[in-house]
Motif scaffolding. Structure first.
Motif, PDB file in Angstrom:
ATOM      1  N   GLY A  71      31.420  31.850  45.573  1.00  0.00           N
ATOM      2  CA  GLY A  71      32.296  32.672  46.394  1.00  0.00           C
ATOM      3  C   GLY A  71      33.494  31.953  46.986  1.00  0.00           C
ATOM      4  O   GLY A  71      34.626  32.439  46.880  1.00  0.00           O
ATOM      5  N   PRO A  72      33.331  30.776  47.615  1.00  0.00           N
ATOM      6  CA  PRO A  72      34.488  30.105  48.220  1.00  0.00           C
ATOM      7  C   PRO A  72      35.583  29.745  47.217  1.00  0.00           C
ATOM      8  O   PRO A  72      36.769  29.927  47.501  1.00  0.00           O
ATOM      9  N   GLN A  73      35.209  29.274  46.035  1.00  0.00           N
ATOM     10  CA  GLN A  73      36.212  28.931  45.021  1.00  0.00           C
ATOM     11  C   GLN A  73      36.893  30.198  44.491  1.00  0.00           C
ATOM     12  O   GLN A  73      38.106  30.211  44.274  1.00  0.00           O
ATOM     13  N   ILE A  74      36.116  31.239  44.287  1.00  0.00           N
ATOM     14  CA  ILE A  74      36.683  32.497  43.795  1.00  0.00           C
ATOM     15  C   ILE A  74      37.616  33.091  44.850  1.00  0.00           C
ATOM     16  O   ILE A  74      38.688  33.595  44.523  1.00  0.00           O
ATOM     17  N   GLU A  75      37.227  33.015  46.111  1.00  0.00           N
ATOM     18  CA  GLU A  75      38.086  33.499  47.192  1.00  0.00           C
ATOM     19  C   GLU A  75      39.402  32.727  47.236  1.00  0.00           C
ATOM     20  O   GLU A  75      40.457  33.304  47.518  1.00  0.00           O
ATOM     21  N   GLN A  76      39.367  31.436  46.948  1.00  0.00           N
ATOM     22  CA  GLN A  76      40.584  30.624  46.924  1.00  0.00           C
ATOM     23  C   GLN A  76      41.541  31.126  45.843  1.00  0.00           C
ATOM     24  O   GLN A  76      42.746  31.242  46.071  1.00  0.00           O
ATOM     25  N   VAL A  77      41.014  31.437  44.671  1.00  0.00           N
ATOM     26  CA  VAL A  77      41.844  31.960  43.581  1.00  0.00           C
ATOM     27  C   VAL A  77      42.416  33.316  43.982  1.00  0.00           C
ATOM     28  O   VAL A  77      43.610  33.585  43.802  1.00  0.00           O
ATOM     29  N   MET A  78      41.573  34.173  44.561  1.00  0.00           N
ATOM     30  CA  MET A  78      42.036  35.512  44.947  1.00  0.00           C
ATOM     31  C   MET A  78      43.100  35.442  46.041  1.00  0.00           C
ATOM     32  O   MET A  78      44.076  36.187  46.010  1.00  0.00           O
ATOM     33  N   ALA A  79      42.921  34.548  46.990  1.00  0.00           N
ATOM     34  CA  ALA A  79      43.919  34.400  48.060  1.00  0.00           C
ATOM     35  C   ALA A  79      45.255  33.954  47.485  1.00  0.00           C
ATOM     36  O   ALA A  79      46.310  34.463  47.873  1.00  0.00           O
ATOM     37  N   ALA A  80      45.223  33.027  46.536  1.00  0.00           N
ATOM     38  CA  ALA A  80      46.457  32.549  45.910  1.00  0.00           C
ATOM     39  C   ALA A  80      47.161  33.673  45.149  1.00  0.00           C
ATOM     40  O   ALA A  80      48.381  33.678  45.030  1.00  0.00           O
ATOM     41  N   ALA A  81      46.385  34.622  44.645  1.00  0.00           N
ATOM     42  CA  ALA A  81      46.952  35.742  43.896  1.00  0.00           C
ATOM     43  C   ALA A  81      47.405  36.872  44.815  1.00  0.00           C
ATOM     44  O   ALA A  81      47.884  37.905  44.333  1.00  0.00           O
TER      45      ALA A  81
END
Length: 102
Positions: A71-81
């Motif tokens: 979740g934390p890594q996926i959230e980082q990608v989503m936030a960047a997008a």
């Protein structure tokens, strides 16, 4: 039997590509974790305003366990997008109709 998982969000596909260019290790780490948990294939796609992830997994439970853990890594990608909404996640099973290619 494996399942296809689609994850769709409103966001900036160009920002995802930029993050991958700037921090490829983030993406490789997520893929490595998924591969160890039942990920068979993984692809990102983009339109003007959306990002689509298409994965093949051993089963739905394998994806769910991975998604909770990463979740934390996926959230980082989503936030960047620029994603501000929850992803739409769907699972698909193969239909045996005799016309598969590839």
């Amino acid at each position: 039997m494996s399942v296809l998982m689609t994850l769709r969000v409103t966001g900036d596909p160009t920002a995802v590509e930029k993050l991958a260019a700037d921090d490829g290790a983030l993406f490789q780490g997520v893929v490595a974790d998924g591969t160890g948990r039942g990920l068979i294939s993984h692809h990102f796609y983009g339109s003007e305003t959306e990002v689509l992830v298409v994965d093949e997994w051993d089963d739905e439970a394998s994806f769910q366990a991975f998604f909770e853990r990463s979740g934390p890594q996926i959230e980082q990608v989503m936030a960047a997008a620029g994603v501000t909404t929850q992803p739409t996640i769907e699972f698909w099973r193969p239909l045996e109709v005799g016309d598969d290619v590839g």
